[in-house]
Enzyme design. Structure first.
Site, PDB file in Angstrom:
ATOM      1  N   TRP A 191       0.936  -1.026   0.037  1.00 27.72           N
ATOM      2  CA  TRP A 191       0.095  -0.208  -0.006  1.00 27.72           C
ATOM      3  C   TRP A 191       0.781   1.293   0.090  1.00 27.72           C
ATOM      4  CZ3 TRP A 191      -0.539   3.800   3.963  1.00 27.72           C
ATOM      5  CH2 TRP A 191      -1.516   4.814   3.746  1.00 27.72           C
ATOM      6  N   ASP A 358     -16.128  12.100  -2.599  1.00 29.64           N
ATOM      7  CA  ASP A 358     -15.427  10.525  -2.078  1.00 29.64           C
ATOM      8  C   ASP A 358     -16.320  10.085  -0.987  1.00 29.64           C
ATOM      9  OD1 ASP A 358     -13.339   8.918  -1.279  1.00 29.64           O
ATOM     10  OD2 ASP A 358     -12.415   9.660  -3.045  1.00 29.64           O
ATOM     11  N   ASP A 359     -15.777   9.117  -0.300  1.00 28.66           N
ATOM     12  CA  ASP A 359     -16.322   8.452   0.735  1.00 28.66           C
ATOM     13  C   ASP A 359     -17.213   9.136   1.919  1.00 28.66           C
ATOM     14  OD1 ASP A 359     -16.798   6.256   2.410  1.00 28.66           O
ATOM     15  OD2 ASP A 359     -14.815   5.796   2.917  1.00 28.66           O
ATOM     16  N   ARG A 435      -9.743  -3.280   6.808  1.00 35.91           N
ATOM     17  CA  ARG A 435     -10.156  -2.068   7.385  1.00 35.91           C
ATOM     18  C   ARG A 435     -11.698  -1.997   7.728  1.00 35.91           C
ATOM     19  NH1 ARG A 435     -11.707   3.319   3.312  1.00 35.91           N
ATOM     20  NH2 ARG A 435     -11.000   4.906   4.468  1.00 35.91           N
ATOM     21  N   LYS A 468     -15.943   6.762  -8.840  1.00 39.52           N
ATOM     22  CA  LYS A 468     -14.621   6.394  -8.445  1.00 39.52           C
ATOM     23  C   LYS A 468     -15.179   4.924  -7.747  1.00 39.52           C
ATOM     24  CE  LYS A 468     -10.865   6.964  -5.155  1.00 39.52           C
ATOM     25  NZ  LYS A 468     -10.405   8.262  -4.230  1.00 39.52           N
ATOM     26  N   ASP A 470     -13.975   1.875  -5.650  1.00 41.44           N
ATOM     27  CA  ASP A 470     -13.006   1.632  -4.643  1.00 41.44           C
ATOM     28  C   ASP A 470     -13.144  -0.003  -4.169  1.00 41.44           C
ATOM     29  OD1 ASP A 470     -10.751   1.786  -2.998  1.00 41.44           O
ATOM     30  OD2 ASP A 470     -11.522   3.869  -2.212  1.00 41.44           O
ATOM     31  N   ASN A 472     -11.315  -1.863  -0.903  1.00 40.18           N
ATOM     32  CA  ASN A 472     -10.326  -1.475   0.079  1.00 40.18           C
ATOM     33  C   ASN A 472      -9.955  -2.627   0.965  1.00 40.18           C
ATOM     34  OD1 ASN A 472      -9.521   1.268  -0.137  1.00 40.18           O
ATOM     35  ND2 ASN A 472     -11.688   1.847   0.224  1.00 40.18           N
ATOM     36  N   CYS A 516     -10.017   2.001  -8.523  1.00 37.72           N
ATOM     37  CA  CYS A 516      -9.402   2.270  -7.247  1.00 37.72           C
ATOM     38  C   CYS A 516      -9.325   1.121  -6.294  1.00 37.72           C
ATOM     39  CB  CYS A 516     -10.099   3.378  -6.601  1.00 37.72           C
ATOM     40  SG  CYS A 516      -9.001   3.928  -5.100  1.00 37.72           S
ATOM     41  N   ASP A 538      -2.684   5.665  -2.998  1.00 35.64           N
ATOM     42  CA  ASP A 538      -3.086   6.366  -2.128  1.00 35.64           C
ATOM     43  C   ASP A 538      -1.927   7.729  -1.752  1.00 35.64           C
ATOM     44  OD1 ASP A 538      -5.496   5.753  -2.005  1.00 35.64           O
ATOM     45  OD2 ASP A 538      -5.487   4.836  -0.139  1.00 35.64           O
TER      46      ASP A 538
HETATM   47  C1  GLA Z   1      -9.254   4.176  -0.275  1.00 32.93           C
HETATM   48  C2  GLA Z   1      -8.899   5.204  -1.648  1.00 32.93           C
HETATM   49  C3  GLA Z   1      -8.935   6.482  -1.248  1.00 32.93           C
HETATM   50  C4  GLA Z   1     -10.308   7.054  -0.562  1.00 32.93           C
HETATM   51  C5  GLA Z   1     -10.416   6.137   0.397  1.00 32.93           C
HETATM   52  C6  GLA Z   1     -12.095   6.394   1.262  1.00 32.93           C
HETATM   53  O1  GLA Z   1      -8.129   4.317   0.790  1.00 32.93           O
HETATM   54  O2  GLA Z   1      -7.885   4.870  -2.122  1.00 32.93           O
HETATM   55  O3  GLA Z   1      -8.586   7.520  -2.319  1.00 32.93           O
HETATM   56  O4  GLA Z   1     -11.166   7.035  -1.723  1.00 32.93           O
HETATM   57  O5  GLA Z   1     -10.316   4.826   0.375  1.00 32.93           O
HETATM   58  O6  GLA Z   1     -12.363   5.743   2.153  1.00 32.93           O
END
Ligand code: GLA
Length: 777
Positions: A191, A358-359, A435, A468, A470, A472, A516, A538
């Site tokens: 990461w 974003d989130d 996470r 976007k 994601d 994670n 992503c 990131d």
């Molecule tokens: C990941 C993505 C980030 C962001 C966060 C949001 O880490 O890589 O760019 O979007 O999630 O939780």
């Protein structure tokens, strides 16, 4: 072009030839892969094994068919080739051994595969082979893309027997090399440290580059390069391999004591056990092969053109991408509509085109412990819903973009409370968390249908032009409730993911999807079939990014790479670097900003405005130009530079990037290849220096004593900026390529002046090379 003469199959691209042949008994032998050759006959490239070979096994007793020494086209187990095999099968009666013999061949205009794969005009050669005893047919496919020097390969197994067979390994391609003096280049990481170039000089043994995480991973990208030891960026032979696949992959390079080198690539056989019932077939993902005789730059350019023209599809193929502002690092989970709109207003002022939420916009997501799965807007944060918020963003003159992470679920979510069995976990066992989240079971049709419907609802609920996507966490506790055979989990997961993306990209052709996965944890050619661009990492720290962007550039074009200018101290490294350097580097690909513009000074906002104006004026070049790395790389030096040349070869832009300033720095000479003949103006993008950069040195020139960081010092720093150097040369293409430009010397403790470059730690420059007649003031 595909030429079939006698028993030889000769595939040609513009600059390469690939030759294999069949023996009288139906075995396929590999003869050659390298620079293009027009053959008088093929006698010279037949392998000669009359000398025999000690303990080797001879295929079906046929003269000179020493299996351990032969260069084979596609190897199996149990017939005397003791190297790693391309395919491993199992059946209780036949065991593991398999022997496929040539049946027939055919050339097609095009093909179709259930997996995401390359498209476009390409001749396809298919060979059918058969294991008569087991009743299995093996099809080998070769797809030819002459202009990008790419040949792609995949294989299909068809069960023509009455019994179920198990596939334990099924790779997409094999290449046997007659020489072993290669350096293996892989792109490894973790990461925030993705795709770092790792080079290994090969010795006898087996080298593995693989992922077992469920995705293509940040640990080891599927891209592998084999280069001759003397090959560099601009000269020499090298082979590049990649895979159109986003799941577990594996490439092996085996060097034997008998001076043979075998390369294999495909789906990882780790935790893979696939049942093939009578009548069923299994198709491997596509392996992408290219060769360059002109060094690594040409190899990368082959891959880049291939991705831009034969992988990325839909509306955004070869189409310029918007400059965006992403809300994440400027706000994290803590925002409301008012705050976001203030940010968006500023974004519009500086020239941003797309605002990405974003989130944190859904469920009760105020941190990363809850709500993944509950894709309903949080009305406390966004009282007018997504629709109302998007309308307000549009009113400001910005497009609206949205973050989602659909493959995941939090235990603390309504979706989990309703469908705990939709999460991937082994019944009776407590699953691992990443996470704070679990993975949704995409091998289950019900889950896929739910996601497709829910996402269609979200994407049609507002005017969204960008998504976007994601991902994670990595996959553990692999178990699919509806699967009969858990050995198929990983592959079926990724197939389920592709099914969802196929449906969504078809339903929303106007949405630009950006991939992503905690940054670049799933940066591969499979993803690029649905996501024209991918969040690279990131880690937005200037210094780390030089490594990451350099590594990524070996296999992926600038159009696929997204880069954001973020705040300082950087959130990943706490490093402080100049705004100009963060921008200069982010320019090489798709530019975005990810910081709270409301926290910036007027001067910084002005600088950003100028940056965006500059980028927009040359966006086509930065996203779709031809990319070159210099021999001076961050992996071997304190400075690196790379550059892009326009498609019509009459304009270029070069980025020069320094890590730390060292006293007595070496002379910086930059060379630029690829421009057509003509007269050019070479000049630097002008920079200004804040007086504070020089600290107490100000007193060296000031008539009065100035206290460092005192009131006067602060005042001067606000109202006065020192002009940086202006470096301009009239040159021609030959000069640029061969003698290069010897840049002004760097300030390193002595001799400041208008003809000195002040770069310091983490300094950088952009140089513009325009045709003399087009050169702007
Ligand atoms: C990941 C993505 C980030 C962001 C966060 C949001 O880490 O890589 O760019 O979007 O999630 O939780």
């Amino acid at each position: 072009m595909i030429e079939i003469r006698d028993d030889f199959f000769h595939i040609q691209t513009e600059n390469t030839s690939y030759v294999f042949s069949r023996t009288a008994s139906g075995l396929l032998l590999h003869n050659y892969y390298g620079p293009k050759v027009n053959y008088l006959n093929f006698e010279g490239i037949k392998q000669k094994l009359e000398g025999g070979a000690g303990t080797s096994i001879v295929y079906e007793g046929e003269a000179n068919m020493h299996m351990d020494l032969l260069d084979l086209e596609y190897s199996t187990v149990g017939i005397g080739d003791f190297r790693e095999a391309a395919i491993t099968l199992h059946h209780p009666r036949f065991g593991h051994s398999a022997s496929f013999k040539y049946l027939d061949h055919e050339v097609f205009e095009s093909d179709s595969s259930a997996l995401p794969s390359s498209y476009g005009e390409a001749e396809v050669l298919r060979l059918r082979l058969k294991d008569e005893v087991a009743g299995l047919e093996l099809e080998l496919y070769y797809k030819v893309f002459p202009e990008t020097d790419v040949i792609s390969r995949y294989a299909k197994l068809v069960n023509k027997s009455e019994e179920t067979h198990t596939i334990q390994r099924f790779f997409s391609a094999q290449i046997d090399f007659p020489e072993t003096d290669y350096v293996m280049m892989t792109f490894m990481g973790a990461w925030a440290k993705e795709r770092w170039l790792v080079e290994k000089e090969l010795k006898p043994g087996i080298y593995v580059n693989d992922s077992k995480t469920g995705g293509s991973s940040n640990k080891a990208n599927p891209l592998v390069i084999l280069r001759k030891p003397s090959t560099d960026e601009d000269a020499g032979g090298c082979y590049g391999f990649n895979l159109v696949y986003s799941g577990n992959h594996k490439s092996t390079v085996e060097v034997t004591f008998q001076h043979k080198l075998r390369f294999l690539t495909g789906i990882n056989d780790h935790a893979f056990n696939y049942l093939l019932p009578p009548g069923a077939e299994f198709v491997t993902p596509e392996a992408v092969l290219t060769y360059s005789n002109e060094g690594l730059n040409k190899l990368s350019q082959n891959f880049h053109a291939f991705v831009d023209n034969h992988i990325v599809r839909g509306k955004f193929r070869n189409r310029i991408r918007p400059v965006l502002l992403n809300s994440w690092e400027g706000n994290y989970f803590n925002f409301n509509e008012k705050r976001l709109l203030r940010l968006a207003r500023k974004a519009k002022e500086v020239g941003i085109e797309l605002f990405v939420l974003d989130d944190g916009w859904f469920g009760k997501r105020d941190d990363d412990t809850s709500s993944l799965g509950d894709w309903d807007v949080n009305l406390k944060k966004l009282p007018h819903g997504l629709k109302g918020f998007a309308e307000r963003i549009n009113k400001l003159g910005l497009e609206f973009g949205l973050w989602v992470e659909p493959e995941m679920i939090n235990e603390d979510s309504d979706l989990y409370r309703k469908h705990p069995d939709w999460a991937v976990k082994v019944p009776g066992r407590k699953p691992g968390l990443g996470r704070n989240q679990l993975v949704l079971d995409l091998t289950n049709k019900e889950v896929r249908e739910y996601l497709i419907n829910k996402l269609k609802e979200v994407f049609s609920s507002c005017n969204v032009k960008y998504v976007k996507w994601d991902y994670n966490r990595n996959i553990t506790d692999m178990y699919g409730k509806t699967l009969e055979n858990q050995g198929e989990f990983f592959h079926r997961y990724i197939m389920g993911f592709y099914e969802i993306m196929e449906e969504l990209t078809k339903s929303f052709p106007d949405i630009l999807f950006e991939g992503c996965a905690s940054g670049g944890n799933r940066f591969d050619l499979g993803m690029l079939c649905y996501f024209p661009q991918i969040w690279t990492s990131d880690d937005t720290d200037y210094l780390e990014r030089i490594y990451i962007q350099t590594g990524t550039s070996y296999g992926y074009p600038p159009s696929a790479i997204t880069n954001h200018v973020s705040a300082i101290p950087n959130h990943q490294t706490l490093r402080v670097t100049p705004l100009s350097s963060r921008f200069n580097l982010a320019c090489f690909g798709n530019l975005g900003y990810e910081l709270n513009l409301l926290d910036l000074s007027k001067e910084e906002l002005q600088e950003i405005k100028t940056q965006i104006r500059f980028y927009k004026a040359r966006r086509e070049l930065f996203q779709f130009g031809t990319f070159y790395r210099s021999k001076r790389s961050i992996y071997n030096d304190n400075c690196a530079y790379f550059y892009m040349v326009s498609k019509d070869c009459d304009e270029a832009c070069l980025g020069f990037f320094q890590a730390l300033l060292r006293p007595s720095p070496k002379e910086d000479i930059v060379h630029i290849r690829g421009l057509k003949e003509g007269i050019y103006v070479f000049r630097n993008r002008l920079e200004k220096h804040n007086i504070k950069k020089f600290g107490g040195l100000i007193n060296y020139v000031s008539p009065i004593r100035i206290k460092v960081n005192g009131k006067i010092h602060n005042l001067i720093s606000r109202i006065y900026k020192i002009k940086g150097e202006k470096e301009v040369y009239m040159v021609n293409a030959e000069m640029l390529e061969h003698s290069g430009i010897r840049l002004f010397s760097q300030f390193a403790g002595t001799g400041f002046g208008s003809k000195v470059r002040v770069l310091g730690d983490f300094g950088s420059r952009i140089y513009l090379i325009d045709r003399a007649e087009d050169s702007k003031a």
